[in-house]
Design an enzyme around this catalytic site. Structure first.
Site, PDB file in Angstrom:
ATOM      1  N   HIS A  69       0.836  -1.200   0.000  1.00  0.00           N
ATOM      2  CA  HIS A  69       0.000   0.000   0.000  1.00  0.00           C
ATOM      3  C   HIS A  69       0.874   1.255   0.000  1.00  0.00           C
ATOM      4  O   HIS A  69       0.692   2.157  -0.829  1.00  0.00           O
ATOM      5  CB  HIS A  69      -0.902  -0.009   1.227  1.00  0.00           C
ATOM      6  CG  HIS A  69      -1.808   1.174   1.333  1.00  0.00           C
ATOM      7  ND1 HIS A  69      -3.103   1.169   0.887  1.00  0.00           N
ATOM      8  CD2 HIS A  69      -1.591   2.420   1.842  1.00  0.00           C
ATOM      9  CE1 HIS A  69      -3.648   2.356   1.094  1.00  0.00           C
ATOM     10  NE2 HIS A  69      -2.758   3.132   1.685  1.00  0.00           N
ATOM     11  N   GLU A  70       1.797   1.300   0.931  1.00  0.00           N
ATOM     12  CA  GLU A  70       2.667   2.476   1.024  1.00  0.00           C
ATOM     13  C   GLU A  70       3.620   2.564  -0.160  1.00  0.00           C
ATOM     14  O   GLU A  70       3.990   3.656  -0.587  1.00  0.00           O
ATOM     15  CB  GLU A  70       3.447   2.444   2.339  1.00  0.00           C
ATOM     16  CG  GLU A  70       2.576   2.427   3.588  1.00  0.00           C
ATOM     17  CD  GLU A  70       1.622   3.599   3.662  1.00  0.00           C
ATOM     18  OE1 GLU A  70       1.915   4.664   3.072  1.00  0.00           O
ATOM     19  OE2 GLU A  70       0.559   3.469   4.298  1.00  0.00           O
ATOM     20  N   HIS A  85       1.969   4.556  -2.870  1.00  0.00           N
ATOM     21  CA  HIS A  85       2.146   6.004  -2.663  1.00  0.00           C
ATOM     22  C   HIS A  85       3.556   6.437  -3.051  1.00  0.00           C
ATOM     23  O   HIS A  85       3.753   7.413  -3.781  1.00  0.00           O
ATOM     24  CB  HIS A  85       1.929   6.354  -1.186  1.00  0.00           C
ATOM     25  CG  HIS A  85       0.535   6.152  -0.691  1.00  0.00           C
ATOM     26  ND1 HIS A  85      -0.569   6.598  -1.373  1.00  0.00           N
ATOM     27  CD2 HIS A  85       0.063   5.568   0.452  1.00  0.00           C
ATOM     28  CE1 HIS A  85      -1.667   6.301  -0.689  1.00  0.00           C
ATOM     29  NE2 HIS A  85      -1.306   5.659   0.413  1.00  0.00           N
TER      30      HIS A  85
END
Length: 371
Positions: free
Chosen positions: A25-26, A29
């Site tokens: 998920h990170e 980003h």
């Protein structure tokens, strides 16, 4: 009923399941931010005090926090892990000073990464272990069932239920199971004609393989054809995408039923419940655990898209307002939104944690230990 895993096994399984999901998920980003030239000051898996880490040549601190309940990327110019802008920051290369469309895509990349990861996991499972291919054509109708009362017949092709397409029998089972005792509308194909059928589904309460009591809807039909096959890469990706979309729609359906009161709010689970189920899936074997990881990845992506300040969806909502107004909301309005979002999340986490303690029988276990 499946034996409850030990506390340590549940913790290990929880970290093994959640850790990679948070990382991807990170990483979503971080990857899109790098594409736009935005510097990341910190990339953290977990919150709280750092227990391990290093700094790369770009100045990004990669670290692991002691509390494995999430993670964050803190970009240059952020005041905190929630990406609130630091006051007086005018550096054009900092996150908050980039065009709104770039900020939108950087934030969106996190949830999208979770959905993509789920698709890749399902595709790998379908290519290596195979998948059940079942026809949406009715092969058998159970007497005195909901299907019989609706006048479903062998040979009917179920095209949709409640407006949702049913290309395979697994789609039928997924949609029906979420609607115990509900009135539904089916569109079927019979003798080259489309017919609409309406009726009330049946219901049954049973335990799933994790020992949790669930109430499921019943239609009362069997597929005309079912086979277990390994899929090629292209077919597997298509099936995996359909699986991910279908499970996401199930999450939306379930949340909508909880909001409207059709399902109990006690069905919501939190970290303790996830840890328990992770341990149980670990005990059941590699397939069950990997499938659970894919399901959790979908849940993580979906939850982060909810328009709640402090979550990715909250940021996306603010950026959408900023794009429409051609200017951001005032700092005071954003501060109120973040404070309100934080308060909501804290209350929600407290509720689901208390809910978990009842669901997993923690109070009963403590009473037995004390007694």
């Amino acid at each position: 009923m499946l034996e409850q895993p030990s506390v340590w096994l549940a913790i290990i399984a929880f970290v093994a399941a959640i850790g990679p999901l948070v990382f991807f998920h990170e990483l979503g980003h971080y990857g899109v931010a790098r594409l736009f030239g935005v510097k990341a000051e910190a990339f953290s898996i977990g919150f709280g005090r750092e227990i391990a880490g290093w700094t790369d040549k770009r100045g990004t601190r990669w670290k692991v926090g002691w509390l494995p309940l999430g993670g964050y990327v803190r970009f240059a110019g952020d005041m905190d892990a929630a990406s609130r802008p630091a006051h007086g920051d005018g550096d054009p290369d900092h996150f908050q000073n980039r065009p709104v469309w770039q900020r939108f895509l950087i934030v969106l990349a996190g949830p999208v990464s979770n959905f993509l990861l789920a698709i890749l996991i399902f595709a790998a499972l379908f290519m290596t272990l195979g998948t059940l291919q079942s026809s949406n054509v009715v092969g058998e109708v159970v007497p005195d069932s909901a299907a019989a009362r609706m006048d479903l017949r062998p040979g009917d092709e179920i095209l949709s239920i409640e407006g949702q397409g049913t290309e395979q029998f697994s789609d039928v089972a997924r949609i029906v199971s979420l609607r115990p005792d509900e009135n539904v509308e089916l569109v079927i194909k019979r003798d080259e004609r489309q017919i609409t059928l309406k009726g009330q589904l049946g219901a049954i309460e049973e335990e799933d393989r994790f020992g949790q009591k669930v109430r499921l809807g019943l239609l009362g039909v069997a597929s005309a054809e079912a086979r277990f096959d390994r899929a090629g890469p292209v077919t597997a990706l298509g099936l995996a995408t359909n699986q991910t979309v279908g499970l996401t729609r199930s999450i939306v359906d379930g949340l909508g039923q909880i909001i409207t009161g059709k399902r109990s709010i006690r069905e919501l689970g939190g970290p303790l419940k996830i840890a328990q189920i992770s341990g149980q899936a670990w005990v059941l074997g590699l397939y069950s655990f990997i499938f659970l990881v894919a399901l959790l990845s979908i849940n993580l992506g979906f939850i982060n898209l909810l328009p709640i300040p402090m979550l990715d969806g909250g940021h996306l909502a603010l950026y959408t307002i900023e794009a429409a107004r051609r200017r951001p909301l005032s700092e005071a309005a954003q501060e109120r939104a973040f404070r309100g979002g934080l308060a909501f999340l804290l209350i929600f986490v407290l509720f689901v944690t208390l809910n978990d303690t009842v669901s997993i029988g923690l109070f009963d276990r403590l009473q037995r230990l004390i007694g």
